[in-house]
Design a protein around this motif. Structure first.
Motif, short mmCIF file in Angstrom:
data_model
loop_
_atom_site.label_atom_id
_atom_site.label_comp_id
_atom_site.label_asym_id
_atom_site.label_seq_id
_atom_site.Cartn_x
_atom_site.Cartn_y
_atom_site.Cartn_z
N THR A 56 35.35 48.70 34.21
CA THR A 56 33.96 47.90 34.75
C THR A 56 34.30 46.52 34.35
OG1 THR A 56 32.88 49.30 36.10
CG2 THR A 56 32.34 47.41 35.47
N VAL A 57 34.19 45.85 34.31
CA VAL A 57 33.38 43.93 33.70
C VAL A 57 32.56 43.56 34.46
CG1 VAL A 57 34.41 42.08 33.29
CG2 VAL A 57 36.49 43.68 33.52
N ARG A 58 31.58 42.64 34.31
CA ARG A 58 30.45 42.60 34.49
C ARG A 58 30.29 41.08 33.99
NH1 ARG A 58 27.23 46.31 36.81
NH2 ARG A 58 28.04 48.37 36.28
N PHE A 64 29.79 42.35 39.76
CA PHE A 64 30.65 43.18 38.51
C PHE A 64 32.58 43.10 39.72
CE2 PHE A 64 28.90 46.17 41.44
CZ PHE A 64 29.67 46.69 41.69
N PHE A 65 33.14 43.60 38.73
CA PHE A 65 34.33 44.49 39.42
C PHE A 65 34.82 45.58 38.80
CE2 PHE A 65 37.24 41.19 37.28
CZ PHE A 65 37.79 41.66 36.50
N THR A 66 35.68 46.54 39.24
CA THR A 66 35.65 47.72 38.84
C THR A 66 37.03 47.65 38.95
OG1 THR A 66 33.52 48.97 38.16
CG2 THR A 66 35.65 50.06 38.24
N ILE A 67 38.24 48.10 37.90
CA ILE A 67 39.95 48.28 38.92
C ILE A 67 39.90 49.60 38.11
CG2 ILE A 67 40.18 47.04 37.02
CD1 ILE A 67 42.92 46.21 39.25
N ALA A 68 40.69 50.48 38.60
CA ALA A 68 41.51 51.75 38.07
C ALA A 68 43.40 51.74 39.09
CB ALA A 68 40.96 53.28 38.29
N PRO A 139 30.63 34.54 39.20
CA PRO A 139 30.41 33.74 37.42
C PRO A 139 32.08 33.01 36.83
CG PRO A 139 28.83 34.57 37.57
CD PRO A 139 29.82 35.02 38.93
N GLU A 140 32.24 31.89 36.90
CA GLU A 140 33.82 31.25 36.01
C GLU A 140 34.41 32.53 35.27
OE1 GLU A 140 35.82 28.31 33.25
OE2 GLU A 140 34.14 27.64 34.46
N ALA A 141 33.75 33.14 34.39
CA ALA A 141 33.80 33.77 33.37
C ALA A 141 34.21 35.22 34.02
CB ALA A 141 33.18 35.11 32.63
N LEU A 142 33.94 35.70 35.51
CA LEU A 142 34.01 37.10 35.79
C LEU A 142 35.41 37.12 36.70
CD1 LEU A 142 33.29 40.06 36.39
CD2 LEU A 142 32.59 39.17 38.49
N GLN A 143 35.85 35.54 37.01
CA GLN A 143 36.53 34.95 38.03
C GLN A 143 37.59 34.99 36.75
OE1 GLN A 143 37.09 34.79 40.72
NE2 GLN A 143 39.14 35.13 40.81
N ALA A 144 37.41 34.39 35.65
CA ALA A 144 38.87 34.22 35.07
C ALA A 144 39.64 35.45 34.24
CB ALA A 144 38.51 32.78 33.69
N ALA A 145 38.59 36.64 34.09
CA ALA A 145 38.88 37.98 33.66
C ALA A 145 40.15 38.49 35.49
CB ALA A 145 37.77 39.13 33.22
N TYR A 146 39.68 38.84 36.01
CA TYR A 146 40.04 38.75 37.18
C TYR A 146 41.24 38.15 37.43
CZ TYR A 146 41.33 39.88 42.05
OH TYR A 146 41.56 40.19 43.12
#
Length: 167
Positions: A56-58, A64-68, A139-146
């Motif tokens: 999970t990245v918040r 947030f998003f969670t990926i598995a 937010p830009e940081a969350l989109q960058a992580a994705y």
């Protein structure tokens, strides 16, 4: 003499001012994080938690998003439909419905936040992706992580690219 000092100060302060603006405009440095089947660059503005293969990245508690990503064997050799149904039951979600891309989707709550969950698989892998159900832009940081998510080998990377970034 004081005019010369003032000009000299301006001469030195202007480059410093420009450098500080440049530093502010650059996104926060991201830290590469590796997980079982994928990696991503997580900006300092985000928090990361890994539990039972789910990452999970918040950006905030509500965004947030969670990926598995699991191999079919790790997922109990269940069909994508059965995996989605089991996951929906565990997360106390709605009944999964088929999606246009051949996957499954359901809604649930992540704490106090409404969330959408998608399950997509291929012959080798199954992926669960959950995100807040808000319609606000991330937010830009969350989109960058994705955007930085990539598989740890060519096979899983191909699966993730087709699944997450298909147009």
């Amino acid at each position: 003499h004081t005019q010369e000092i003032t000009m000299l100060n301006r001469f030195f302060l202007l480059p410093l001012f420009c450098l500080s603006l440049l530093a502010l405009s650059c996104p926060a440095l991201a830290k590469e994080m590796k997980f079982a089947h994928f990696s991503m660059d997580v900006p300092a503005a985000c928090t990361v938690q890994e539990r039972e293969g789910k990452v999970t990245v918040r950006a905030t508690p509500e965004i947030f998003f969670t990926i598995a990503v699991f191999t079919k064997g790790e997922a109990g050799n269940l069909s994508d439909r059965d995996f989605a149904a089991k996951l929906a039951q565990q997360l106390k979600g709605s009944a999964p419905v088929a999606t246009e891309d051949g996957g499954w989707s359901f809604t649930t709550r992540a704490g106090a936040v409404a969330a959408n969950v998608d399950v997509v698989g291929d012959a080798d892998y199954v992926m669960m992706f959950m995100s807040d159900a808000g319609d606000k832009e991330w937010p830009e940081a969350l989109q960058a992580a994705y955007d930085s998510i990539k598989g740890n080998n060519a096979k899983v990377d191909d699966f993730l690219q087709k699944t997450l970034f298909a147009e």
